[in-house]
Scaffold this motif. Structure first.
Motif, PDB file in Angstrom:
ATOM      1  N   ILE A   1       0.834  -1.211   0.000  1.00  0.00           N
ATOM      2  CA  ILE A   1       0.000   0.000   0.000  1.00  0.00           C
ATOM      3  C   ILE A   1       0.865   1.256   0.000  1.00  0.00           C
ATOM      4  O   ILE A   1       0.545   2.241  -0.676  1.00  0.00           O
ATOM      5  N   LEU A   2       1.975   1.229   0.720  1.00  0.00           N
ATOM      6  CA  LEU A   2       2.881   2.384   0.706  1.00  0.00           C
ATOM      7  C   LEU A   2       3.447   2.623  -0.691  1.00  0.00           C
ATOM      8  O   LEU A   2       3.640   3.770  -1.104  1.00  0.00           O
ATOM      9  N   SER A   3       3.692   1.533  -1.432  1.00  0.00           N
ATOM     10  CA  SER A   3       4.183   1.701  -2.811  1.00  0.00           C
ATOM     11  C   SER A   3       3.074   2.225  -3.714  1.00  0.00           C
ATOM     12  O   SER A   3       3.325   3.047  -4.609  1.00  0.00           O
ATOM     13  N   ALA A   4       1.822   1.796  -3.495  1.00  0.00           N
ATOM     14  CA  ALA A   4       0.692   2.328  -4.272  1.00  0.00           C
ATOM     15  C   ALA A   4       0.490   3.814  -3.987  1.00  0.00           C
ATOM     16  O   ALA A   4       0.186   4.604  -4.892  1.00  0.00           O
TER      17      ALA A   4
ATOM     18  N   ALA B   1       7.269  24.009  -2.572  1.00  0.00           N
ATOM     19  CA  ALA B   1       6.999  23.727  -1.155  1.00  0.00           C
ATOM     20  C   ALA B   1       5.709  22.931  -0.983  1.00  0.00           C
ATOM     21  O   ALA B   1       5.635  21.989  -0.183  1.00  0.00           O
ATOM     22  N   LYS B   2       4.679  23.291  -1.747  1.00  0.00           N
ATOM     23  CA  LYS B   2       3.395  22.586  -1.660  1.00  0.00           C
ATOM     24  C   LYS B   2       3.527  21.144  -2.131  1.00  0.00           C
ATOM     25  O   LYS B   2       2.964  20.224  -1.527  1.00  0.00           O
ATOM     26  N   ALA B   3       4.290  20.934  -3.227  1.00  0.00           N
ATOM     27  CA  ALA B   3       4.483  19.583  -3.757  1.00  0.00           C
ATOM     28  C   ALA B   3       5.251  18.720  -2.762  1.00  0.00           C
ATOM     29  O   ALA B   3       4.896  17.555  -2.518  1.00  0.00           O
ATOM     30  N   PHE B   4       6.306  19.288  -2.176  1.00  0.00           N
ATOM     31  CA  PHE B   4       7.064  18.534  -1.175  1.00  0.00           C
ATOM     32  C   PHE B   4       6.201  18.220   0.039  1.00  0.00           C
ATOM     33  O   PHE B   4       6.315  17.144   0.641  1.00  0.00           O
ATOM     34  N   SER B   5       5.332  19.162   0.413  1.00  0.00           N
ATOM     35  CA  SER B   5       4.478  18.974   1.583  1.00  0.00           C
ATOM     36  C   SER B   5       3.538  17.784   1.416  1.00  0.00           C
ATOM     37  O   SER B   5       3.276  17.054   2.374  1.00  0.00           O
ATOM     38  N   THR B   6       3.035  17.569   0.195  1.00  0.00           N
ATOM     39  CA  THR B   6       2.117  16.446  -0.032  1.00  0.00           C
ATOM     40  C   THR B   6       2.817  15.100   0.092  1.00  0.00           C
ATOM     41  O   THR B   6       2.174  14.067   0.266  1.00  0.00           O
ATOM     42  N   CYS B   7       4.155  15.113  -0.030  1.00  0.00           N
ATOM     43  CA  CYS B   7       4.921  13.865   0.032  1.00  0.00           C
ATOM     44  C   CYS B   7       5.549  13.629   1.398  1.00  0.00           C
ATOM     45  O   CYS B   7       5.984  12.499   1.687  1.00  0.00           O
ATOM     46  N   PHE B   8       5.614  14.664   2.235  1.00  0.00           N
ATOM     47  CA  PHE B   8       6.348  14.565   3.493  1.00  0.00           C
ATOM     48  C   PHE B   8       5.792  13.467   4.397  1.00  0.00           C
ATOM     49  O   PHE B   8       6.548  12.661   4.959  1.00  0.00           O
ATOM     50  N   SER B   9       4.471  13.434   4.577  1.00  0.00           N
ATOM     51  CA  SER B   9       3.854  12.461   5.479  1.00  0.00           C
ATOM     52  C   SER B   9       4.170  11.041   5.038  1.00  0.00           C
ATOM     53  O   SER B   9       4.562  10.191   5.847  1.00  0.00           O
ATOM     54  N   HIS B  10       4.016  10.800   3.752  1.00  0.00           N
ATOM     55  CA  HIS B  10       4.261   9.464   3.215  1.00  0.00           C
ATOM     56  C   HIS B  10       5.719   9.057   3.397  1.00  0.00           C
ATOM     57  O   HIS B  10       6.023   7.932   3.808  1.00  0.00           O
ATOM     58  N   LEU B  11       6.648   9.969   3.094  1.00  0.00           N
ATOM     59  CA  LEU B  11       8.074   9.660   3.226  1.00  0.00           C
ATOM     60  C   LEU B  11       8.453   9.378   4.677  1.00  0.00           C
ATOM     61  O   LEU B  11       9.283   8.500   4.946  1.00  0.00           O
ATOM     62  N   THR B  12       7.852  10.099   5.617  1.00  0.00           N
ATOM     63  CA  THR B  12       8.138   9.881   7.030  1.00  0.00           C
ATOM     64  C   THR B  12       7.729   8.476   7.455  1.00  0.00           C
ATOM     65  O   THR B  12       8.493   7.754   8.108  1.00  0.00           O
ATOM     66  N   VAL B  13       6.524   8.066   7.076  1.00  0.00           N
ATOM     67  CA  VAL B  13       6.030   6.736   7.432  1.00  0.00           C
ATOM     68  C   VAL B  13       6.872   5.650   6.767  1.00  0.00           C
ATOM     69  O   VAL B  13       7.228   4.650   7.400  1.00  0.00           O
ATOM     70  N   VAL B  14       7.210   5.837   5.489  1.00  0.00           N
ATOM     71  CA  VAL B  14       8.037   4.866   4.760  1.00  0.00           C
ATOM     72  C   VAL B  14       9.381   4.682   5.459  1.00  0.00           C
ATOM     73  O   VAL B  14       9.849   3.551   5.653  1.00  0.00           O
ATOM     74  N   THR B  15      10.014   5.787   5.850  1.00  0.00           N
ATOM     75  CA  THR B  15      11.328   5.714   6.486  1.00  0.00           C
ATOM     76  C   THR B  15      11.270   4.967   7.807  1.00  0.00           C
ATOM     77  O   THR B  15      12.106   4.088   8.080  1.00  0.00           O
TER      78      THR B  15
ATOM     79  N   PHE C   1       8.903   2.831   8.945  1.00  0.00           N
ATOM     80  CA  PHE C   1       8.449   1.445   8.814  1.00  0.00           C
ATOM     81  C   PHE C   1       9.504   0.562   8.156  1.00  0.00           C
ATOM     82  O   PHE C   1       9.909  -0.468   8.688  1.00  0.00           O
ATOM     83  N   PHE C   2       9.971   0.963   6.971  1.00  0.00           N
ATOM     84  CA  PHE C   2      10.939   0.149   6.248  1.00  0.00           C
ATOM     85  C   PHE C   2      12.284   0.107   6.973  1.00  0.00           C
ATOM     86  O   PHE C   2      12.934  -0.946   7.025  1.00  0.00           O
ATOM     87  N   GLY C   3      12.697   1.255   7.539  1.00  0.00           N
ATOM     88  CA  GLY C   3      14.001   1.294   8.200  1.00  0.00           C
ATOM     89  C   GLY C   3      14.110   0.310   9.343  1.00  0.00           C
ATOM     90  O   GLY C   3      15.016  -0.533   9.380  1.00  0.00           O
ATOM     91  N   SER C   4      13.172   0.387  10.286  1.00  0.00           N
ATOM     92  CA  SER C   4      13.229  -0.496  11.452  1.00  0.00           C
ATOM     93  C   SER C   4      12.960  -1.948  11.074  1.00  0.00           C
ATOM     94  O   SER C   4      13.606  -2.871  11.580  1.00  0.00           O
ATOM     95  N   GLY C   5      12.016  -2.181  10.159  1.00  0.00           N
ATOM     96  CA  GLY C   5      11.675  -3.556   9.772  1.00  0.00           C
ATOM     97  C   GLY C   5      12.804  -4.263   9.060  1.00  0.00           C
ATOM     98  O   GLY C   5      13.113  -5.431   9.350  1.00  0.00           O
ATOM     99  N   ILE C   6      13.456  -3.587   8.119  1.00  0.00           N
ATOM    100  CA  ILE C   6      14.545  -4.211   7.355  1.00  0.00           C
ATOM    101  C   ILE C   6      15.720  -4.531   8.262  1.00  0.00           C
ATOM    102  O   ILE C   6      16.353  -5.583   8.126  1.00  0.00           O
ATOM    103  N   ILE C   7      16.029  -3.639   9.219  1.00  0.00           N
ATOM    104  CA  ILE C   7      17.143  -3.894  10.146  1.00  0.00           C
ATOM    105  C   ILE C   7      16.907  -5.193  10.912  1.00  0.00           C
ATOM    106  O   ILE C   7      17.804  -6.035  11.043  1.00  0.00           O
ATOM    107  N   VAL C   8      15.692  -5.383  11.422  1.00  0.00           N
ATOM    108  CA  VAL C   8      15.390  -6.565  12.228  1.00  0.00           C
ATOM    109  C   VAL C   8      15.342  -7.830  11.372  1.00  0.00           C
ATOM    110  O   VAL C   8      15.907  -8.871  11.738  1.00  0.00           O
TER     111      VAL C   8
END
Length: 318
Positions: A121-124, A242-256, A258-265
Motif C-alpha cells: 500500500i505504501l508503494s501504491a 513547497a506545496k508539492a514537497f508537503s504532499t509527500c512529506f507524510s508518506h516519506l516519514t512513514v516509509v522511512t 516502517f521500512f528502516g526499522s523492519g529491514i534492520i530486524v
C-alpha cells in the motif's frame, strides 16, 4: 533474557509445544505503567485512525485517490496493531506469556500478511503521488476508480500466498531447546532462532521472502520519488515546490520509519541479532509508527485539518 540452549545445536532436543513470550517481564516493577502506556497508545491508534477514515470518507473535497489509499492504509494499521497489542496488554496484566504453537503461528501469520500489505500500500501511495505531481493533467484519467480499486485489491491480497508459504515452512519445522522468546509477540526472527534441525533452510526462506516483499515496494517507492523530486525541482515557483514537497512529506516519514526499522530486524544475520535491540526496533514498526500516523497525516495535512474543523463545528452546532 536468554536461555542456555538458545542455540539449537546445544540445547536439549525435546520438541516444544508452546513458547513463553518474555515481553517486558525483565522490568516487573513497570508492568502496570507499561500496561497503561500501551493501552493509551492502542486507544489513540484506534480512535485517531478511525477519525481520519471517517473525515476523509464524509468530506466531499477529500474524495480523491490520495485519500482513498490513505483510508486503506489507516484501516490496515488498525488491523495491524490489533494483532499484537491486545495480546501484549493481556500478558502485562497477567504477568506471564505462555502461547501455544498454533496461537503463535496464527499471530505471526496475520502480522506478516498485514505488514506485507503495508509495504504494497505504501508503494501504491507513492505511485499515486508520482502521477499527481509528474502527470497532473492526466491524473484523473490514470488514477480512475477502477485502477484504484484494482491496486487496493492487489495490495490486500498479494501478501497472502507469500506468507502462507513462509508460515508453513517455519511451523512445519521442529522447535527444541529453550522455549523463551525475548519478544512481546510472535515475530518471525526470534521464532526462527528456535528452529532446530534444518534451521539454515528456514532462515534462507525468511530472508528471501523479506527481500522480495521489501525490495519490490522499496524499488517502486524510490523510483517514484526520484521522478517526483526531479519534477518538483523544475517547478518555477518556490511556493509550488513547497506545496508539492508537503504532499509527500507524510508518506516519506512513514516509509522511512516502517521500512528502516523492519529491514534492520528482518535482514540482519542471525549471529548479529541482539534480542533487546530487535525488541526495541520492532516497537517502531509494530506500535510507534501506527501511533504516529494520525499525527503525521493530520497535523501535516491542511485539507484534513480543515475537514476536521468543519466536522467539529457541525458537532458543536448539533
Amino acid at each position: 533474557m536468554e536461555c542456555p540452549g538458545q542455540n539449537s545445536s546445544l540445547g536439549n532436543h525435546t520438541p516444544l509445544v508452546e513458547f513463553i513470550l518474555v515481553g517486558f517481564s525483565d522490568v516487573p516493577n513497570l508492568q502496570g505503567f507499561l500496561f497503561a502506556v500501551f493501552l493509551i497508545i492502542y486507544v489513540f491508534i484506534l480512535s485517531g485512525n478511525s477519525l481520519i477514515i471517517m473525515i476523509t470518507k464524509v468530506d466531499s473535497s477529500l474524495q480523491t485517490p490520495m485519500y482513498f489509499f490513505l483510508r486503506n492504509f489507516l484501516l490496515l494499521e488498525i488491523c495491524y496493531v490489533s494483532v499484537t497489542v491486545p495480546r501484549l496488554l493481556a500478558d502485562l496484566c497477567r504477568q506471564y506469556g505462555n502461547i501455544s504453537l498454533l496461537a503463535c503461528a496464527i499471530q505471526m501469520y496475520f502480522f506478516l500478511i498485514l505488514s506485507g500489505t503495508e509495504c504494497f500500500i505504501l508503494s501504491a501511495m507513492a505511485y499515486d503521488r508520482y502521477v499527481a505531481i509528474c502527470n497532473p493533467l492526466l491524473y484523473p484519467v490514470i488514477m480512475n476508480d477502477k485502477l484504484c480499486g484494482q491496486l487496493a485489491v492487489a495490495c490486500w491480497s498479494m501478501a497472502i500466498p507469500i506468507h502462507t508459504f513462509l508460515i508453513s515452512v517455519v511451523f512445519s519445522s521442529t522447535f527444541c531447546g529453550c522455549n523463551q522468546l525475548n519478544h512481546f509477540f510472535c515475530d518471525a526472527p526470534p521464532v526462527v532462532q528456535l528452529v532446530c534441525g534444518d534451521a539454515f533452510r528456514v532462515e534462507m526462506v525468511l530472508y528471501m521472502i523479506t527481500a522480495l516483499v521489501a525490495s519490490i515496494p522499496s524499488f517502486l517507492i524510490v523510483a517514484s520519488y526520484v521522478k517526483i523530486v526531479s519534477t518538483i525541482l523544475k517547478l518555477p515557483s518556490a511556493t509550488g515546490r513547497a506545496k508539492a514537497f508537503s504532499t509527500c512529506f507524510s508518506h516519506l516519514t512513514v516509509v522511512t520509519l516502517f521500512f528502516g526499522s523492519g529491514i534492520i530486524v528482518y535482514m540482519k544475520p542471525k549471529s548479529n541479532h541482539s534480542t533487546g535491540m530487535d525488541k526495541f526496533l520492532s516497537l517502531f514498526y509494530s506500535i510507534f509508527t501506527p501511533m504516529l500516523n494520525p499525527i503525521i497525516y493530520c497535523l501535516r495535512n491542511k485539507d484534513v485539518k480543515v475537514a476536521l474543523e468543519k466536522l467539529l463545528q457541525k458537532c458543536i452546532v448539533l
